[in-house]
Design an enzyme around this catalytic site. Structure first.
Site, short mmCIF file in Angstrom:
data_model
loop_
_atom_site.label_atom_id
_atom_site.label_comp_id
_atom_site.label_asym_id
_atom_site.label_seq_id
_atom_site.Cartn_x
_atom_site.Cartn_y
_atom_site.Cartn_z
N THR A 1 -5.91 -0.20 -1.57
CA THR A 1 -4.66 -0.88 -1.20
C THR A 1 -5.09 -2.24 -0.65
OG1 THR A 1 -4.83 0.02 1.01
CG2 THR A 1 -3.57 1.34 -0.57
N ASP B 1 7.29 -4.82 14.19
CA ASP B 1 5.89 -4.87 14.61
C ASP B 1 5.68 -3.67 15.53
OD1 ASP B 1 3.40 -5.30 15.59
OD2 ASP B 1 3.75 -7.34 16.32
N SER C 1 -6.31 9.57 8.79
CA SER C 1 -7.39 9.13 7.90
C SER C 1 -8.52 10.14 7.96
CB SER C 1 -7.91 7.77 8.35
OG SER C 1 -9.08 7.42 7.63
N GLY D 1 -8.82 9.66 2.39
CA GLY D 1 -10.11 8.97 2.37
C GLY D 1 -9.93 7.64 1.63
N TYR E 1 -11.72 2.24 14.89
CA TYR E 1 -10.78 2.75 13.88
C TYR E 1 -10.82 4.28 13.84
CZ TYR E 1 -8.30 3.47 9.49
OH TYR E 1 -7.40 3.90 8.54
N ASN F 1 3.43 5.10 9.07
CA ASN F 1 2.36 4.68 8.17
C ASN F 1 1.71 3.36 8.61
OD1 ASN F 1 1.05 4.17 5.38
ND2 ASN F 1 2.50 2.47 5.56
N ARG G 1 6.00 -6.40 9.11
CA ARG G 1 6.08 -7.77 9.63
C ARG G 1 6.32 -8.81 8.55
NH1 ARG G 1 0.37 -7.29 12.40
NH2 ARG G 1 0.12 -6.46 10.30
N GLY H 1 0.78 -1.23 0.00
CA GLY H 1 0.00 0.00 0.00
C GLY H 1 0.82 1.28 0.00
N PHE H 2 0.40 2.23 0.84
CA PHE H 2 1.04 3.56 0.88
C PHE H 2 2.53 3.45 1.19
CE2 PHE H 2 -3.15 5.44 2.82
CZ PHE H 2 -3.81 5.23 1.62
#
Ligand code: NDP
Ligand code: 8X3
Length: 260
Positions: A193, A65, A145, A189, A158, A92, A39, A18-19
């Site tokens: 990913t 981790d 986020s 938003g 979350y 991130n 990880r 992802g990012f």
């Protein structure tokens, strides 16, 4: 004058997909030196290779981790074997686990989200601060986020975690005033990913449905933003950046095209 990223040390957590993986490639393309953690080591290694191919001067990776203080301490001890000075820290690593309402959600999901998205940012920042250069232009960039701004059903933990990340960023901005270290939060938003695959515990059909008919952000969109923030002139601090795809006018208003 823009801050020259060439040959700078950039530490990215959650760099295996992802990012984070896209950021490794994007900072690599600027000729940075990279320290990558996550990880899944096979994925991290692939990401490191892609960043090197993109132009990174050097790329090192190590298991991390962020939900474990021992792992973060071990990672920072490893960082010390590579460099004594960091220029950019990108917090991130994180994500969502489940989309259940509070009435039925599990402790395991709540704890995983708070561990990685909140405590992970605190632990990593505490570990990295002794390395961050107290000179004009170094940066801590946290990934928040849109969910830290607006709540939604099933997102209680979350959203709370990302709202927590936002408050950590704001507190750090105050604590580091006068050090020359910049502090930012980038709050995306809807972005496609592995985020939804993780949230829905490997249910590909459910994950795919999240993005059906809409054009979400890509990991590269977010990575470009991170490079832009770190590359602003040293006296410029982008405190908060909310980035959404055009189709996401609001949390509950996402434009979806009917299937052809
Ligand atoms: P991905 O699932 O593709 O990437 C998440 C990354 O975080 C992986 O590299 C994963 O690596 C790592 N990670 C997760 N938990 C840990 C942990 N405990 N320790 C170390 N690394 C960890 O999703 P995204 O790229 O989308 O997510 C990146 C960040 O962006 C997250 O903080 C997420 O909450 C946030 N975000 C995502 C949005 C989206 O719609 N995609 C929108 C807004 C914010 P590994 O499993 O190998 O450890
Ligand atoms: C991810 C964005 O809206 O799916 O942080 O929570 S959202």
């Amino acid at each position: 004058m823009n801050y020259d990223l060439h040959s700078k040390w950039v530490l990215i957590t959650g760099a295996s997909s992802g990012f984070g993986a896209a950021a490794a490639r994007a900072f690599g393309a600027k000729g940075c030196r990279l320290l990558l953690g996550a990880r899944r080591l096979d994925r991290l290694q692939a990401s490191a290779e892609a960043a090197k191919a993109a132009g990174a001067i050097e790329v090192w990776h190590h298991p991390l981790d962020v939900a474990s203080t021992a792992s973060v301490n071990n990672f920072m001890a490893w960082v010390a074997t590579k460099t004594q000075g960091l220029d950019v820290l990108i917090n991130n690593a994180g994500g969502a686990h489940g989309l259940d309402p509070v009435a039925t959600a599990t402790d395991a999901d709540w704890e995983a989200m708070l561990q990685s998205n909140v405590l992970g940012v605190l632990r990593m920042t505490r570990g990295a601060l002794p390395f961050l250069r107290k000179s004009e232009g170094s940066s801590i960039i946290n990934i928040g986020s849109y969910a830290g701004h607006v709540a939604y059903e099933g997102g209680a933990a979350y959203c709370a975690a990302k709202a927590g990340e936002r408050k950590i960023t704001q507190a750090l901005r105050l604590e580091l005033s006068g050090t020359g270290i910049r502090v930012s939060t980038v709050d995306p938003g809807l972005a496609e990913t592995e985020f939804s695959l993780v949230r829905f515990k490997g249910d590909t059909a459910r994950a795919t449905k999240t993005y059906e008919g809409t054009q979400p952000l890509t990991a590269d969109d977010v990575a470009e933003t991170l490079v832009w923030i770190a590359g602003r002139p040293a006296h410029v601090n982008i405190d908060e950046l909310l980035i959404k795809c055009v189709d996401q006018a609001a949390m509950h208003k996402v434009h979806r095209r009917p299937r052809a």
